[in-house]
Design an enzyme around this catalytic site. Structure first.
Site, short mmCIF file in Angstrom:
data_model
loop_
_atom_site.label_atom_id
_atom_site.label_comp_id
_atom_site.label_asym_id
_atom_site.label_seq_id
_atom_site.Cartn_x
_atom_site.Cartn_y
_atom_site.Cartn_z
N LYS A 3 38.09 89.95 70.07
CA LYS A 3 39.33 89.66 70.67
C LYS A 3 39.07 88.33 71.41
CE LYS A 3 40.16 94.68 71.62
NZ LYS A 3 39.87 95.90 72.53
N LYS A 56 46.69 99.71 64.87
CA LYS A 56 47.90 100.06 65.50
C LYS A 56 48.67 98.65 65.91
CE LYS A 56 46.07 102.56 69.55
NZ LYS A 56 44.83 102.75 69.32
N LYS A 113 39.87 96.35 59.55
CA LYS A 113 40.25 97.80 59.79
C LYS A 113 41.81 98.12 60.10
CE LYS A 113 39.92 98.29 64.72
NZ LYS A 113 39.40 98.97 65.98
P1 TYM Z 1 41.66 103.24 69.74
O1 TYM Z 1 42.67 103.59 70.69
O2 TYM Z 1 41.34 101.86 69.23
O3 TYM Z 1 41.34 104.27 68.68
C1 TYM Z 1 41.41 105.81 68.82
C2 TYM Z 1 40.39 106.36 67.67
O4 TYM Z 1 40.79 106.02 66.29
C3 TYM Z 1 39.65 105.65 65.77
N1 TYM Z 1 40.11 104.44 64.96
C4 TYM Z 1 39.89 104.41 63.57
N2 TYM Z 1 39.29 105.58 62.81
C5 TYM Z 1 39.17 105.04 61.61
N3 TYM Z 1 39.76 104.13 60.84
C6 TYM Z 1 40.37 102.94 61.59
N4 TYM Z 1 40.90 101.85 61.22
C7 TYM Z 1 40.58 103.43 63.03
N5 TYM Z 1 41.17 102.78 63.95
C8 TYM Z 1 41.09 103.28 65.20
C9 TYM Z 1 38.88 104.87 66.89
O5 TYM Z 1 37.49 104.89 66.58
C10 TYM Z 1 39.04 105.86 68.14
O6 TYM Z 1 38.18 107.04 67.89
N6 TYM Z 1 37.88 102.45 72.97
C11 TYM Z 1 38.31 103.35 72.26
C12 TYM Z 1 39.27 104.33 73.24
C13 TYM Z 1 38.27 104.96 74.22
C14 TYM Z 1 37.39 105.99 74.13
C15 TYM Z 1 37.03 106.48 75.69
C16 TYM Z 1 37.26 106.74 73.13
C17 TYM Z 1 38.47 104.82 75.65
N7 TYM Z 1 37.37 105.48 76.54
C18 TYM Z 1 36.19 107.36 75.86
C19 TYM Z 1 36.18 107.95 73.15
C20 TYM Z 1 35.74 108.19 74.50
C21 TYM Z 1 39.38 102.70 71.39
O7 TYM Z 1 39.92 101.70 71.64
O8 TYM Z 1 40.11 103.78 70.76
#
Ligand code: TYM
Length: 329
Positions: free
Chosen positions: A113, A197, A194
Site C-alpha cells: 500500500k 474489491k 489477488k
Molecule cells: P478484507 O475486508 O480485505 O477481506 C475480508 C475477508 O476476505 C478475505 N479475502 C480473500 N480470500 C480469498 N481470496 C481473496 N482474493 C480474498 N480477498 C479478501 C480476507 O482474507 C478476509 O478474511 N484486515 C481484514 C479485516 C479485519 C479483520 C479483523 C479480519 C479487520 N479486523 C479481525 C479478521 C479479524 C481485511 O482487510 O479484510
C-alpha cells in the site's frame, strides 16, 4: 465447557467479491452452530484509505445485509459495526505501546500500500494493531480469514504473547482458520494479483451482487494461459485460479474437475464455471437485495450487536487497564 470463540471482520471498502466470499464469508454461517461467533464490519479499518462518506455509509450497511443474506443469524451470532464499540480504538492505542515500528513496516500489505501512494499515512502503518485489538478484545480462539491475513494474525499472536509475559496472562492466543481450497482467489485479469474489491478494473473481480449476465461476461473475459490445456498447476496460474473458483462453488475437488474437462477447451470450462457461480451466488444476491431495503431491521441488528459486543469488549479492556496500572473510573 463453554463454546470456543470465533471472530472475523470485513472492511466496507467496496462491494464484496467472490474472493471475500470463498476465502472468508461463506464459512461464517457454518461456524455458528459449533462456536460463539462474532462478526464485525470494520469501518475504522476502511478509512485508512480515502472513502467518500456517502459511499462508506452504503457499503457498511451493504456488508451487514450480506452477512444476513449468507445466513448469519443475529440470534446466534453477534453482528456489529466496529466504530460503535470504541473499546477497539482504546485497546489499539495500548497495544501500540508494545509494538515495534520495524515490525509494522515489514508487513507485506503495508509495503504494497505504501509503495502505491506518495504519502505514507500513519493509519496504514498502524492498521494491523487495530486488527489485533479487534481479535484480542473478545478472547478469540479462531479467526476465519483468507491467506492474505496470515501476517496480521501472526502479529496479533505476537502482541498477545508480549502483553501476557509483561503483565501476566490476559489475552487468549488466537489461531487462524483458512479454507483448504480458495484461501487466495486471484484477479481474473492478472493471476499474479489477488482478487480485490478495490481493483480499478471491474473485470478483475466478480462482485457478490453482480447479475447473471455480468458474471457470464466477466468469466468469458478472464485471462487464460497459452498452453490451451486444462491442468491444475502453478505453471498455469490463470486456469488454476478458475479451477479453484469452480471447486469452491461446486464442492468438487480440483482433480475431479481437471478429469471432467480432459481434452476440452477453455471455452466450455468458462461457460460451465459461470453457471456454477450463478447457482451459488444468485440466491444470496436476491436475498441481499431484499434485506438491504429493510433499514429498520438492519438498524435493530447493528444496535443490538453493538450492545452485546460492548459487554465482552469492556470486560477485557477493564482487565488490561488494571494490569497496566491505570486508576479505575
Ligand atoms: P478484507 O475486508 O480485505 O477481506 C475480508 C475477508 O476476505 C478475505 N479475502 C480473500 N480470500 C480469498 N481470496 C481473496 N482474493 C480474498 N480477498 C479478501 C480476507 O482474507 C478476509 O478474511 N484486515 C481484514 C479485516 C479485519 C479483520 C479483523 C479480519 C479487520 N479486523 C479481525 C479478521 C479479524 C481485511 O482487510 O479484510
Amino acid at each position: 465447557m463453554d463454546k470456543k470463540i470465533v471472530y472475523s471482520g470485513i472492511q466496507p471498502s467496496g462491494t464484496l467479491t467472490i474472493g471475500n466470499y470463498i476465502g472468508a464469508l461463506r464459512n461464517f454461517p457454518t461456524l455458528q452452530e459449533e462456536y460463539n461467533c462474532i462478526y464485525c464490519i470494520v469501518d475504522m479499518h476502511a478509512v485508512t484509505a480515502p472513502q467518500e462518506p456517502k459511499v462508506l455509509r452504503q457499503h457498511t450497511l451493504d456488508i451487514l445485509a450480506l452477512y444476513l443474506a449468507v445466513g448469519i443469524d443475529p440470534e446466534k451470532s453477534i453482528l456489529y459495526i466496529q466504530s460503535h464499540v470504541p473499546q477497539h480504538v482504546e485497546l489499539a492505542w495500548l497495544l501500540n505501546t508494545i509494538t515495534g515500528v520495524g515490525q509494522l513496516q515489514r508487513m507485506t500489505q503495508f509495503k504494497d500500500k505504501s509503495q502505491r501512494s506518495n504519502e505514507i499515512l500513519a493509519g496504514i502503518l498502524n492498521y494491523p494493531v487495530l486488527m489485533a485489538s479487534d481479535i484480542l478484545l473478545y478472547q478469540t480462539d479462531l479467526v476465519p480469514v483468507g491467506d492474505d491475513q496470515k501476517q496480521h494474525i501472526e502479529l496479533t499472536r505476537d502482541l498477545a504473547q508480549r502483553f501476557n509475559s509483561r503483565y501476566s496472562e490476559t489475552f487468549k492466543i488466537p489461531d487462524m482458520m483458512a479454507p483448504k481450497v480458495g484461501a487466495r482467489i486471484m484477479s481474473l485479469q492478472d493471476p499474479e494479483k489477488k482478487m480485490s474489491k478495490s481493483d480499478e478494473d471491474v473485470n478483475a473481480f466478480i462482485s457478490m451482487v453482480d447479475d447473471d449476465a455480468t458474471i457470464r461476461r466477466k468469466v468469458k473475459r478472464a485471462v487464460t494461459d497459452s498452453e490451451g490445456v486444462i491442468r491444475y498447476s502453478d505453471s498455469q496460474k490463470a486456469i488454476k485460479n478458475l479451477i479453484d473458483i469452480y471447486a469452491s462453488f461446486s464442492g468438487k475437488n480440483p482433480e475431479e474437475i481437471v478429469k471432467a474437462y480432459d481434452g476440452q477447451g477453455y471455452g466450455i470450462l468458462k461457460e460451465e464455471l459461470a453457471e456454477v457461480i450463478i447457482q451459488g451466488m444468485g440466491p444470496i444476491r436476491d436475498d441481499f437485495l431484499e434485506i438491504r431495503k429493510d433499514k429498520e431491521y438492519l438498524e435493530k441488528v447493528y444496535r443490538e450487536g453493538a450492545e452485546k459486543a460492548s459487554y465482552f469488549a469492556n470486560k477485557t479492556l477493564r482487565k488490561v487497564y488494571r494490569k497496566m496500572g491505570f486508576i479505575p473510573r
